[in-house]
Design a protein around this motif. Structure first.
Motif, PDB file in Angstrom:
ATOM      1  N   ALA A 126     -17.855 -18.965  19.562  1.00 19.17           N
ATOM      2  CA  ALA A 126     -16.298 -19.920  19.515  1.00 19.17           C
ATOM      3  C   ALA A 126     -16.266 -20.678  19.621  1.00 19.17           C
ATOM      4  N   THR A 127     -17.381 -21.471  20.202  1.00 25.02           N
ATOM      5  CA  THR A 127     -16.843 -23.653  20.505  1.00 25.02           C
ATOM      6  C   THR A 127     -17.054 -23.615  19.353  1.00 25.02           C
ATOM      7  N   GLU A 128     -18.312 -23.599  18.603  1.00 26.77           N
ATOM      8  CA  GLU A 128     -18.491 -23.957  17.330  1.00 26.77           C
ATOM      9  C   GLU A 128     -17.791 -24.190  16.503  1.00 26.77           C
ATOM     10  N   ASN A 129     -16.896 -22.755  16.245  1.00 22.13           N
ATOM     11  CA  ASN A 129     -15.440 -22.421  15.143  1.00 22.13           C
ATOM     12  C   ASN A 129     -14.353 -23.395  15.430  1.00 22.13           C
ATOM     13  N   GLU A 130     -14.481 -23.359  16.520  1.00 22.00           N
ATOM     14  CA  GLU A 130     -13.168 -24.479  16.866  1.00 22.00           C
ATOM     15  C   GLU A 130     -13.050 -25.968  16.965  1.00 22.00           C
ATOM     16  N   LEU A 131     -14.575 -26.211  16.699  1.00 18.11           N
ATOM     17  CA  LEU A 131     -14.931 -27.357  16.853  1.00 18.11           C
ATOM     18  C   LEU A 131     -14.247 -27.909  15.243  1.00 18.11           C
ATOM     19  N   ILE A 132     -14.847 -26.917  14.306  1.00 15.90           N
ATOM     20  CA  ILE A 132     -15.518 -26.980  12.933  1.00 15.90           C
ATOM     21  C   ILE A 132     -13.906 -26.468  12.360  1.00 15.90           C
ATOM     22  N   THR A 133     -12.727 -26.025  12.971  1.00 16.47           N
ATOM     23  CA  THR A 133     -11.786 -25.687  12.356  1.00 16.47           C
ATOM     24  C   THR A 133     -10.509 -27.351  12.896  1.00 16.47           C
ATOM     25  N   CYS A 134     -11.297 -27.586  13.808  1.00 15.23           N
ATOM     26  CA  CYS A 134     -10.579 -29.138  14.313  1.00 15.23           C
ATOM     27  C   CYS A 134     -10.472 -30.177  12.986  1.00 15.23           C
ATOM     28  N   GLN A 135     -12.513 -30.162  12.964  1.00 14.98           N
ATOM     29  CA  GLN A 135     -12.838 -30.888  12.674  1.00 14.98           C
ATOM     30  C   GLN A 135     -11.973 -31.023  10.777  1.00 14.98           C
ATOM     31  N   LYS A 136     -12.136 -29.777   9.919  1.00 15.52           N
ATOM     32  CA  LYS A 136     -11.407 -29.038   9.011  1.00 15.52           C
ATOM     33  C   LYS A 136     -10.195 -29.972   8.673  1.00 15.52           C
ATOM     34  N   VAL A 137      -8.974 -29.578  10.014  1.00 12.66           N
ATOM     35  CA  VAL A 137      -7.647 -30.010   9.680  1.00 12.66           C
ATOM     36  C   VAL A 137      -7.712 -31.315  10.028  1.00 12.66           C
ATOM     37  N   ILE A 138      -8.612 -32.057  10.504  1.00 13.73           N
ATOM     38  CA  ILE A 138      -8.347 -33.025  10.607  1.00 13.73           C
ATOM     39  C   ILE A 138      -8.058 -34.231   9.383  1.00 13.73           C
ATOM     40  N   ALA A 139      -9.965 -33.736   9.042  1.00 12.30           N
ATOM     41  CA  ALA A 139     -10.190 -34.382   7.890  1.00 12.30           C
ATOM     42  C   ALA A 139      -9.056 -34.050   6.262  1.00 12.30           C
ATOM     43  N   SER A 140      -8.509 -33.155   7.173  1.00  8.42           N
ATOM     44  CA  SER A 140      -7.840 -32.470   5.792  1.00  8.42           C
ATOM     45  C   SER A 140      -6.580 -33.558   5.571  1.00  8.42           C
ATOM     46  N   PHE A 141      -5.632 -33.702   5.917  1.00  6.55           N
ATOM     47  CA  PHE A 141      -4.446 -34.620   7.093  1.00  6.55           C
ATOM     48  C   PHE A 141      -4.479 -36.177   6.739  1.00  6.55           C
ATOM     49  N   VAL A 142      -6.031 -36.628   6.650  1.00  7.18           N
ATOM     50  CA  VAL A 142      -6.589 -37.127   6.389  1.00  7.18           C
ATOM     51  C   VAL A 142      -6.543 -38.292   5.177  1.00  7.18           C
ATOM     52  N   THR A 143      -7.401 -37.763   4.873  1.00  8.15           N
ATOM     53  CA  THR A 143      -8.259 -37.583   3.687  1.00  8.15           C
ATOM     54  C   THR A 143      -7.126 -37.144   1.978  1.00  8.15           C
ATOM     55  N   LYS A 144      -6.119 -35.802   2.122  1.00  7.31           N
ATOM     56  CA  LYS A 144      -5.974 -35.131   1.352  1.00  7.31           C
ATOM     57  C   LYS A 144      -4.551 -35.406   0.842  1.00  7.31           C
ATOM     58  N   SER A 145      -3.892 -35.440   0.379  1.00  6.32           N
ATOM     59  CA  SER A 145      -2.753 -34.611  -0.073  1.00  6.32           C
ATOM     60  C   SER A 145      -1.966 -33.518  -0.123  1.00  6.32           C
ATOM     61  N   ALA A 146      -0.764 -33.557   0.416  1.00  2.00           N
ATOM     62  CA  ALA A 146      -0.021 -32.118   0.532  1.00  2.00           C
ATOM     63  C   ALA A 146      -0.614 -31.496  -0.205  1.00  2.00           C
ATOM     64  N   GLU A 147      -0.366 -31.603  -1.968  1.00  2.00           N
ATOM     65  CA  GLU A 147      -0.636 -30.805  -2.206  1.00  2.00           C
ATOM     66  C   GLU A 147      -2.188 -30.489  -2.879  1.00  2.00           C
ATOM     67  N   GLU A 148      -3.028 -31.548  -2.961  1.00  2.00           N
ATOM     68  CA  GLU A 148      -4.199 -31.421  -2.451  1.00  2.00           C
ATOM     69  C   GLU A 148      -5.264 -29.990  -1.427  1.00  2.00           C
ATOM     70  N   ARG A 149      -3.877 -29.796  -0.159  1.00  2.00           N
ATOM     71  CA  ARG A 149      -4.188 -29.500   0.900  1.00  2.00           C
ATOM     72  C   ARG A 149      -3.579 -27.934   0.216  1.00  2.00           C
ATOM     73  N   TYR A 150      -3.010 -27.419  -0.340  1.00  2.00           N
ATOM     74  CA  TYR A 150      -2.200 -26.602  -0.981  1.00  2.00           C
ATOM     75  C   TYR A 150      -3.459 -26.527  -2.175  1.00  2.00           C
ATOM     76  N   THR A 151      -3.958 -26.914  -2.734  1.00  2.00           N
ATOM     77  CA  THR A 151      -5.359 -26.202  -3.527  1.00  2.00           C
ATOM     78  C   THR A 151      -6.053 -25.629  -2.993  1.00  2.00           C
TER      79      THR A 151
END
Length: 193
Positions: A126-151
């Protein structure tokens, strides 16, 4: 409990007595569409496992819901900081469709661990899943445009577009519903070219 056992079995194998202990340690709850499982300000003493359905993680920001993630079948949910440190949580969890969840209370988890220590893997997953989820969301907003996140969402969790109201998808992507409509049209035109 098939999905729960399958998820745990990817990490460790359980014998019959451990499976029985696990079955006795969890409570199955069914939630109706739009029910709230957990709200900010409370101290979390439960870990959840989604057996069937979809749950939205959101934060209340100045009176507006901001969707951070969607949990579907086979995923653990935990307000980790609150659960670990006994402090009020800042997150909320809402059911998007009728959902079946297995619940591990802190008390039942401790009893389970005293009888089968190797099942501490549940809290770790559960803890690992939460950490991975947070990292994915942060990385997505830092490195991708809204269109890339949609895709990315379309390619990795496309079924969400049939299961989740569009305003929650827009919030998750960090755009307005109108901008989401424009992004959808652009992506559709590109795929037809």
């Amino acid at each position: 409990m098939d999905k729960l056992i399958e998820s745990i079995n990817t990490y460790i194998s359980l014998n019959e007595s451990e499976l029985l202990l696990l079955q006795n340690a969890v409570e199955k709850r069914t939630y109706k569409k739009n029910d709230v499982i957990f709200t900010e300000g409370k101290i979390s003493n439960e870990i959840y496992f989604v057996e069937k359905g979809c749950v939205r993680l959101f934060y209340n920001v100045e009176g507006n819901d901001k969707t951070a993630f969607f949990y579907t079948e086979g995923q653990f949910i935990c307000a980790g900081e609150s659960y670990t440190y006994n402090i009020p949580a800042i997150e909320n969890y809402q059911v998007i469709e009728q959902t079946e969840i297995f619940v591990f209370t802190k008390k039942k988890s401790e009893e389970l661990l005293s009888k089968a220590p190797k099942l501490e893997i549940i809290a770790r997953i559960a803890t690992e899943n939460e950490l991975i989820t947070c990292q994915k969301v942060i990385a997505s907003f830092v490195t991708k445009s809204a269109e890339e996140r949609y895709t990315d969402l379309l390619n990795t969790q496309g079924e969400l577009f049939q299961r989740v109201p569009q305003q929650y998808i827009a919030s998750f992507l960090g755009v307005s519903p109108e901008t989401l409509s424009r992004i959808k049209r652009r992506v559709y035109k590109k795929s037809c070219s």
